[in-house]
Design a protein around this motif. Structure first.
Motif, PDB file in Angstrom:
ATOM      1  N   TRP A  17      -6.063  -5.140  -3.641  1.00 28.04           N
ATOM      2  CA  TRP A  17      -6.811  -3.923  -3.943  1.00 28.04           C
ATOM      3  C   TRP A  17      -5.965  -2.960  -4.773  1.00 28.04           C
ATOM      4  O   TRP A  17      -4.752  -2.836  -4.573  1.00 28.04           O
ATOM      5  CB  TRP A  17      -7.217  -3.189  -2.677  1.00 28.04           C
ATOM      6  N   THR A  18      -6.620  -2.243  -5.644  1.00 29.46           N
ATOM      7  CA  THR A  18      -5.958  -1.146  -6.343  1.00 29.46           C
ATOM      8  C   THR A  18      -5.786   0.007  -5.357  1.00 29.46           C
ATOM      9  O   THR A  18      -6.389   0.015  -4.279  1.00 29.46           O
ATOM     10  CB  THR A  18      -6.807  -0.663  -7.542  1.00 29.46           C
ATOM     11  N   ARG A  19      -5.004   0.980  -5.734  1.00 27.64           N
ATOM     12  CA  ARG A  19      -4.848   2.165  -4.874  1.00 27.64           C
ATOM     13  C   ARG A  19      -6.192   2.842  -4.635  1.00 27.64           C
ATOM     14  O   ARG A  19      -6.478   3.324  -3.557  1.00 27.64           O
ATOM     15  CB  ARG A  19      -3.876   3.166  -5.490  1.00 27.64           C
TER      16      ARG A  19
END
Length: 114
Positions: A17-19
């Motif tokens: 996941w991205t931030r």
């Protein structure tokens, strides 16, 4: 009655996941936590680090300490909630609200107070 809501996820999937994606999931979790807290039903909550940070102790003679998790599984325990609700049906209703149910498994288990 106290119940543990155990959240299992694929670490590789969650780790990708991205931030922003992670923050969105945490925001959804915060909604559930806030509702439980306002009702006085929320106990400890923890997000666990990946299993690569785990250490396993095998009770042998002498005890054996291993880096990493013991079990090879598709999903790993990523965190938990402890909640106080009247019965299993109520615990399951809260567990169903956890966003992790859409990308992992949620286990609900009664807690044996010692």
């Amino acid at each position: 009655m106290l119940y543990a809501i155990l959240c299992y996820h694929d670490e590789d999937f969650v780790g990708s996941w991205t931030r922003e994606q992670d923050a969105a999931v945490m925001q959804k979790l915060a909604v559930v936590q806030d509702k439980l807290a306002k009702q006085g039903r929320l106990g400890p909550v923890a997000r666990l680090l990946p299993t690569t940070s785990a250490t396993t102790l095998r009770k042998e003679d002498p005890p054996l300490v291993l880096d990493g998790p013991y079990a090879e599984t598709k999903e790993q325990l990523g965190g938990y909630y402890m909640i106080e609700v009247p019965d299993l049906d109520a615990a399951l209703a809260w567990a169903a609200r956890c966003p992790g149910a859409s990308h992992g498994a949620i286990e609900v288990r009664p807690i044996w107070e010692m």
